[in-house]
Design a protein around this motif. Structure first.
Motif: not given
Length: 194
Positions: A55-59, A72-75, A77-79, A81-85
């Motif tokens: 995630x760090x490398x991509x970010x 964006x990636x973490x959210x 990954x967790x849940x 599109x809603x998690x990303x938002x």
């Protein structure tokens, strides 16, 4: 962690974690990366360390602010599109609020000696945290025991720090080398399977 059991609770926890990290982190993206690792890998155990490094490398290599990219990636990954938002909202709100307040009182902040000293002290702390991030990332690269990655890290360091090569060129060169390495690995795996 099963993210389907209680989505509202998980989303609130995601928002709260990204909001607090963003609100109390000074020094930009490189500083928040180590704090995100501590929070999401060590404390909440939502991610593996390898995943956080990805995630760090991509970010870092994507356009835009590193904390927002990582959120964006973490959210997601967790849940999804809603998690990303939710993660983006949690990460973006504190700087927006702080900058809005500072813009209203900019003249007073600019001429205030105490605030100027506080900012100087924060710079020293930020430098220490960035140094810690660099050391941790270097340890993780060395832990792979892949000669190519270690040489690539050393070459990137020499290119940027000693030769003054633009960071974007370093990132693009590393990307090309990584893609070539991946293609060669996939090709050798196909030969083994066949």
């Amino acid at each position: 962690m099963n993210t389907k059991e209680n989505p509202a609770r998980m989303l609130w926890q995601l928002f709260k974690a990204t909001f607090l990290l963003s609100a109390f982190t000074f020094g930009g993206g490189f500083v928040i990366v180590s704090l995100m690792k501590k929070k999401f890998v060590e404390d909440l155990q939502w991610l593996e360390e390898e995943e956080m490094l990805d995630i760090t490398a991509i970010a870092q290599s994507s356009p835009g602010p590193i904390p927002i990219n990582a959120s964006v990636i973490l959210g997601y990954r967790m849940y999804g599109v809603i998690g990303s938002l939710v993660a983006i909202l949690g990460t973006a709100l504190p700087p927006m609020i702080i900058i809005s307040v500072i813009s209203v009182f900019y003249t007073q902040f600019r001429s205030n000696r105490i605030i100027a000293i506080a900012l100087q002290v924060m710079r020293a702390g930020v430098a220490a945290v960035i140094f810690d991030v660099v050391i941790n990332l270097a340890k993780n690269v060395i832990a792979t025991k892949r000669t190519l990655y270690i040489l690539l890290m050393a070459t990137a360091f020499v290119g940027k720090v000693i030769l003054g090569v633009d960071a974007m060129i370093v990132i693009l060169c590393c990307l090309v080398v990584g893609l070539v390495d991946l293609a060669m690995e996939l090709r050798s795996n196909r030969k083994v399977v066949a």
